[in-house]
Scaffold this motif. Structure first.
Motif, short mmCIF file in Angstrom:
data_model
loop_
_atom_site.label_atom_id
_atom_site.label_comp_id
_atom_site.label_asym_id
_atom_site.label_seq_id
_atom_site.Cartn_x
_atom_site.Cartn_y
_atom_site.Cartn_z
N GLY A 11 -5.92 18.77 -24.19
CA GLY A 11 -5.18 19.09 -22.98
C GLY A 11 -3.77 19.58 -23.22
N HIS A 12 -3.37 19.82 -24.45
CA HIS A 12 -2.04 20.34 -24.75
C HIS A 12 -1.89 21.72 -24.12
CE1 HIS A 12 1.60 21.39 -26.90
NE2 HIS A 12 1.02 22.52 -27.24
N LYS A 13 -0.77 21.94 -23.44
CA LYS A 13 -0.50 23.23 -22.82
C LYS A 13 0.72 23.85 -23.48
CE LYS A 13 1.45 24.05 -18.83
NZ LYS A 13 1.84 24.10 -17.46
N GLY A 14 0.55 25.08 -23.96
CA GLY A 14 1.64 25.77 -24.63
C GLY A 14 1.11 26.89 -25.50
N LYS A 15 1.85 27.24 -26.52
CA LYS A 15 1.44 28.30 -27.44
C LYS A 15 0.49 27.74 -28.49
CE LYS A 15 5.70 30.90 -26.98
NZ LYS A 15 6.85 31.45 -27.68
N ASP A 16 -0.38 28.63 -28.99
CA ASP A 16 -1.26 28.21 -30.06
C ASP A 16 -0.55 28.37 -31.40
OD1 ASP A 16 -1.22 30.95 -30.04
OD2 ASP A 16 -3.37 31.22 -30.00
N LYS A 17 -1.18 27.87 -32.47
CA LYS A 17 -0.58 27.87 -33.80
C LYS A 17 -1.57 28.46 -34.78
CE LYS A 17 0.73 24.43 -37.25
NZ LYS A 17 0.90 23.01 -37.51
N THR A 18 -1.10 29.24 -35.74
CA THR A 18 -1.97 29.78 -36.78
C THR A 18 -2.06 28.77 -37.91
OG1 THR A 18 -1.32 32.04 -36.24
CG2 THR A 18 -2.34 31.69 -38.38
N VAL A 19 -3.30 28.41 -38.27
CA VAL A 19 -3.54 27.41 -39.31
C VAL A 19 -4.21 28.08 -40.50
CG1 VAL A 19 -4.75 25.27 -39.86
CG2 VAL A 19 -3.79 25.60 -37.58
N THR A 20 -3.69 27.82 -41.68
CA THR A 20 -4.27 28.33 -42.92
C THR A 20 -4.90 27.16 -43.65
OG1 THR A 20 -2.53 29.99 -43.06
CG2 THR A 20 -3.82 29.59 -45.04
N ARG A 21 -6.16 27.29 -43.99
CA ARG A 21 -6.86 26.22 -44.70
C ARG A 21 -6.40 26.17 -46.15
NH1 ARG A 21 -12.76 25.95 -42.02
NH2 ARG A 21 -12.04 26.56 -39.97
N GLY A 22 -6.62 25.05 -46.78
CA GLY A 22 -6.27 24.90 -48.19
C GLY A 22 -4.85 24.44 -48.38
N SER A 23 -4.41 24.47 -49.63
CA SER A 23 -3.09 23.96 -49.98
C SER A 23 -2.30 25.01 -50.77
CB SER A 23 -3.25 22.70 -50.84
OG SER A 23 -2.03 22.34 -51.43
N ILE A 24 -1.05 25.20 -50.40
CA ILE A 24 -0.20 26.13 -51.13
C ILE A 24 0.06 25.62 -52.53
CG2 ILE A 24 1.96 25.16 -50.26
CD1 ILE A 24 1.31 28.89 -50.88
N LEU A 25 0.13 24.31 -52.71
CA LEU A 25 0.37 23.73 -54.03
C LEU A 25 -0.78 24.04 -54.98
CD1 LEU A 25 2.18 22.00 -55.83
CD2 LEU A 25 0.95 19.99 -54.99
N ILE A 26 -2.00 23.87 -54.50
CA ILE A 26 -3.17 24.19 -55.33
C ILE A 26 -3.19 25.68 -55.65
CG2 ILE A 26 -5.70 24.32 -55.34
CD1 ILE A 26 -5.68 21.68 -53.78
#
Length: 91
Positions: A11-26
């Motif tokens: 039910g969150h109302k607002g802007k969406d977010k881009t999600v990148t899978r995995g880890s930058i460290l790896i």
């Protein structure tokens, strides 16, 4: 102008977010240690990006002005009582 979204899951109302899978460290470790696995991992991370809810990270965001978005606003009680949807969105 970004369109306002609502999450069908939480039910969150607002802007969406881009999600990148995995880890930058790896990714960095693979690039430093092994060239080919680093390249494969980077390509995989770039091709599996998705837009998600910033609260629960599920890919269930719906535009507020769509028919389903209007129903979700009512379901999560985000429209003030005695107010029509059209009056609520234009303010």
């Amino acid at each position: 102008m970004a369109k306002e979204m609502i999450c069908a899951n939480c039910g969150h109302k607002g802007k969406d977010k881009t999600v990148t899978r995995g880890s930058i460290l790896i990714e960095i470790i693979l690039w430093c240690a092994f060239l080919v696995p680093g390249l494969i991992y980077s390509v995989w991370r770039l091709t599996t990006k998705y837009t998600a809810c910033p609260e629960c990270l599920t890919a269930n965001m719906v535009q507020v002005n769509s028919p389903r978005g209007k129903k979700l606003l009512e379901e999560f009680d985000l429209v003030p009582k005695n107010t029509t949807y059209d009056a609520y969105v234009t303010t």
